[in-house]
Design a protein around this motif. Sequence first.
Motif, mmCIF file in Angstrom:
data_model
loop_
_atom_site.group_PDB
_atom_site.id
_atom_site.type_symbol
_atom_site.label_atom_id
_atom_site.label_comp_id
_atom_site.label_asym_id
_atom_site.label_seq_id
_atom_site.Cartn_x
_atom_site.Cartn_y
_atom_site.Cartn_z
ATOM 1 N N TYR A 11 0.830 -1.205 0.000
ATOM 2 C CA TYR A 11 0.000 0.000 0.000
ATOM 3 C C TYR A 11 0.869 1.260 0.000
ATOM 4 N N TYR A 12 1.918 1.224 0.813
ATOM 5 C CA TYR A 12 2.813 2.384 0.904
ATOM 6 C C TYR A 12 3.539 2.617 -0.424
ATOM 7 N N ILE A 13 3.999 1.522 -1.050
ATOM 8 C CA ILE A 13 4.711 1.627 -2.332
ATOM 9 C C ILE A 13 3.784 2.216 -3.401
ATOM 10 N N LYS A 14 2.536 1.799 -3.374
ATOM 11 C CA LYS A 14 1.562 2.275 -4.350
ATOM 12 C C LYS A 14 1.276 3.771 -4.158
ATOM 13 N N LYS A 15 1.242 4.166 -2.887
ATOM 14 C CA LYS A 15 0.905 5.554 -2.564
ATOM 15 C C LYS A 15 2.073 6.493 -2.816
ATOM 16 N N LYS A 16 3.271 5.985 -2.526
ATOM 17 C CA LYS A 16 4.465 6.850 -2.641
ATOM 18 C C LYS A 16 5.401 6.193 -3.660
ATOM 19 N N LYS A 17 5.074 6.395 -4.913
ATOM 20 C CA LYS A 17 5.742 5.660 -5.993
ATOM 21 C C LYS A 17 7.220 5.984 -6.144
ATOM 22 N N ASP A 18 7.634 7.161 -5.674
ATOM 23 C CA ASP A 18 9.047 7.512 -5.852
ATOM 24 C C ASP A 18 9.914 7.054 -4.675
ATOM 25 N N SER A 19 9.314 6.329 -3.722
ATOM 26 C CA SER A 19 10.126 5.862 -2.593
ATOM 27 C C SER A 19 10.847 4.569 -2.985
ATOM 28 N N SER A 20 12.007 4.350 -2.393
ATOM 29 C CA SER A 20 12.826 3.190 -2.726
ATOM 30 C C SER A 20 12.975 2.280 -1.514
ATOM 31 N N PHE A 21 13.292 1.025 -1.823
ATOM 32 C CA PHE A 21 13.377 0.036 -0.734
ATOM 33 C C PHE A 21 14.574 -0.890 -0.883
ATOM 34 N N LEU A 22 15.149 -1.220 0.260
ATOM 35 C CA LEU A 22 16.099 -2.330 0.328
ATOM 36 C C LEU A 22 15.487 -3.295 1.337
ATOM 37 N N ILE A 23 14.995 -4.400 0.833
ATOM 38 C CA ILE A 23 14.277 -5.333 1.695
ATOM 39 C C ILE A 23 15.154 -6.566 1.943
ATOM 40 N N ILE A 24 15.551 -6.744 3.185
ATOM 41 C CA ILE A 24 16.377 -7.884 3.571
ATOM 42 C C ILE A 24 15.433 -8.991 4.029
ATOM 43 N N THR A 25 15.524 -10.135 3.392
ATOM 44 C CA THR A 25 14.567 -11.189 3.737
ATOM 45 C C THR A 25 15.082 -12.591 3.405
ATOM 46 N N HIS A 26 14.510 -13.568 4.065
ATOM 47 C CA HIS A 26 14.734 -14.967 3.693
ATOM 48 C C HIS A 26 13.453 -15.555 3.113
ATOM 49 N N ASN A 27 12.401 -14.737 3.131
ATOM 50 C CA ASN A 27 11.071 -15.224 2.782
ATOM 51 C C ASN A 27 10.723 -14.878 1.332
ATOM 52 N N THR A 28 10.799 -15.864 0.477
ATOM 53 C CA THR A 28 10.587 -15.564 -0.944
ATOM 54 C C THR A 28 9.103 -15.362 -1.289
ATOM 55 N N ASN A 29 8.216 -15.591 -0.319
ATOM 56 C CA ASN A 29 6.789 -15.323 -0.543
ATOM 57 C C ASN A 29 6.507 -13.844 -0.764
ATOM 58 N N ILE A 30 7.450 -13.023 -0.396
ATOM 59 C CA ILE A 30 7.267 -11.575 -0.499
ATOM 60 C C ILE A 30 6.909 -11.167 -1.927
ATOM 61 N N ILE A 31 7.391 -11.926 -2.923
ATOM 62 C CA ILE A 31 7.138 -11.537 -4.313
ATOM 63 C C ILE A 31 5.679 -11.710 -4.727
ATOM 64 N N ASN A 32 4.905 -12.389 -3.882
ATOM 65 C CA ASN A 32 3.468 -12.458 -4.166
ATOM 66 C C ASN A 32 2.782 -11.136 -3.857
ATOM 67 N N TYR A 33 3.476 -10.265 -3.148
ATOM 68 C CA TYR A 33 2.907 -8.963 -2.766
ATOM 69 C C TYR A 33 3.654 -7.812 -3.430
ATOM 70 N N ILE A 34 4.983 -7.944 -3.467
ATOM 71 C CA ILE A 34 5.822 -6.836 -3.895
ATOM 72 C C ILE A 34 6.740 -7.314 -5.012
ATOM 73 N N LYS A 35 6.745 -6.584 -6.106
ATOM 74 C CA LYS A 35 7.589 -6.984 -7.240
ATOM 75 C C LYS A 35 8.918 -6.231 -7.199
#
Length: 239
Positions: free
Chosen positions: A180-204
Motif C-alpha cells: 500500500y505504501y509503495i503504491k501511494k508513494k511511488k518515488d520511494s525506494s526500498f532495500l528489503i532484507i529477507t529470507h522469505n521468498t513469498n514476499i514476491i506475491n505482494y511486492i515486485k
Amino acid sequence: MLIIKNLYVKIKNNLIIKKLNLKINKGEIHILMGPNGSGKSSLSYTITRKVNYNIYKGKIKFNNKLINKLNTYEVSKLGIFLSFQYPIEIYGITMFNFLKNLFKKNKNKYIKYIFKLCNKLDINKKYLNRYFNYGFSGGEKKKNEILQMLILKPKFSILDEIDSGLDIDSLKIIFNNIKYYIKKKKDSSFLIITHNTNIINYIKPNFIHILYNGKIIKTGNLHLLNKINKYGYKNIINF
Ligand code: ADP
Ligand code: MG
C-alpha cells in the motif's frame, strides 16, 4: 538515490563489508538475501551510520550527498528509514508519546491518524498506552516498525527481516501495508532484507542481490530467486 561505491566496513577491526557496490534508483525495490552472518544487518547499520560501523574505504551517497560522515540523526532527516531486525524496547516512554513525536506538522491531527494506522495494521489501540515495544511479541514489534514507516513516509526504507517470526495473518498484514505504501508513494525506494521468498506475491522487486561474506556476489531478477529456492545459496555461491 542511493549509491554505494567500493565500500569497506570495519567493526572493531574486523572487515565485515568488502568491496561492496550498490545503486538504488528512485522508486526501485531491491531485495537483499544471503546466508546468516553475511553482513546484511551490518550494511543497514552502516547506511544509517550506527556508531562503530566504521567506513574504512568507499563512499555512500544519498541524493548526491555524501553521507559517510553524517550521524544517524542527520541520515534520518534526509529521509532514510531503518526497520530493525531486532526492534528495541524503551521502558518509560509510551507508544503514544513516541509516535506523536514523529509528526512534523499537523500535530492536532495525529491521534486520528495513529488510530487509522493501528486499524490498518490490526494493532490493538490499548497498546498505545504501553511502553514502547516493552513486552511486545516479535510480530507486534514488527508491526510497530511498519507503523513508524507509515507515519514518517521515508524516501528510502531499509526493512531488515521485517517478515521473520511472523504468523501467516501478520505476514499478510505487513506485506499488504508495505504494498500500500509503495503504491501511494511511488518515488520511494526500498532495500528489503529477507529470507522469505513469498514476499514476491505482494511486492515486485526490480533486483535481487545475494550478499555473501560481506560482498554482493550475485545480482539478478526473479529467476535468481527461483534458483535460490531450488538450489540453496551454497550452490549459487560455488558457481
Ligand atoms: P546478517 O545480518 O547477514 O546475518 P550481520 O551483519 O548481523 O549478518 O553480521 C555479519 C558479521 O559481522 C557476523 O560475523 C557478525 O558476528 C559480525 N558483527 C556484526 N556486528 C558486530 C559487532 N557489533 N561486533 C562484532 N562483530 C559484529
Ligand atoms: Mg541480520
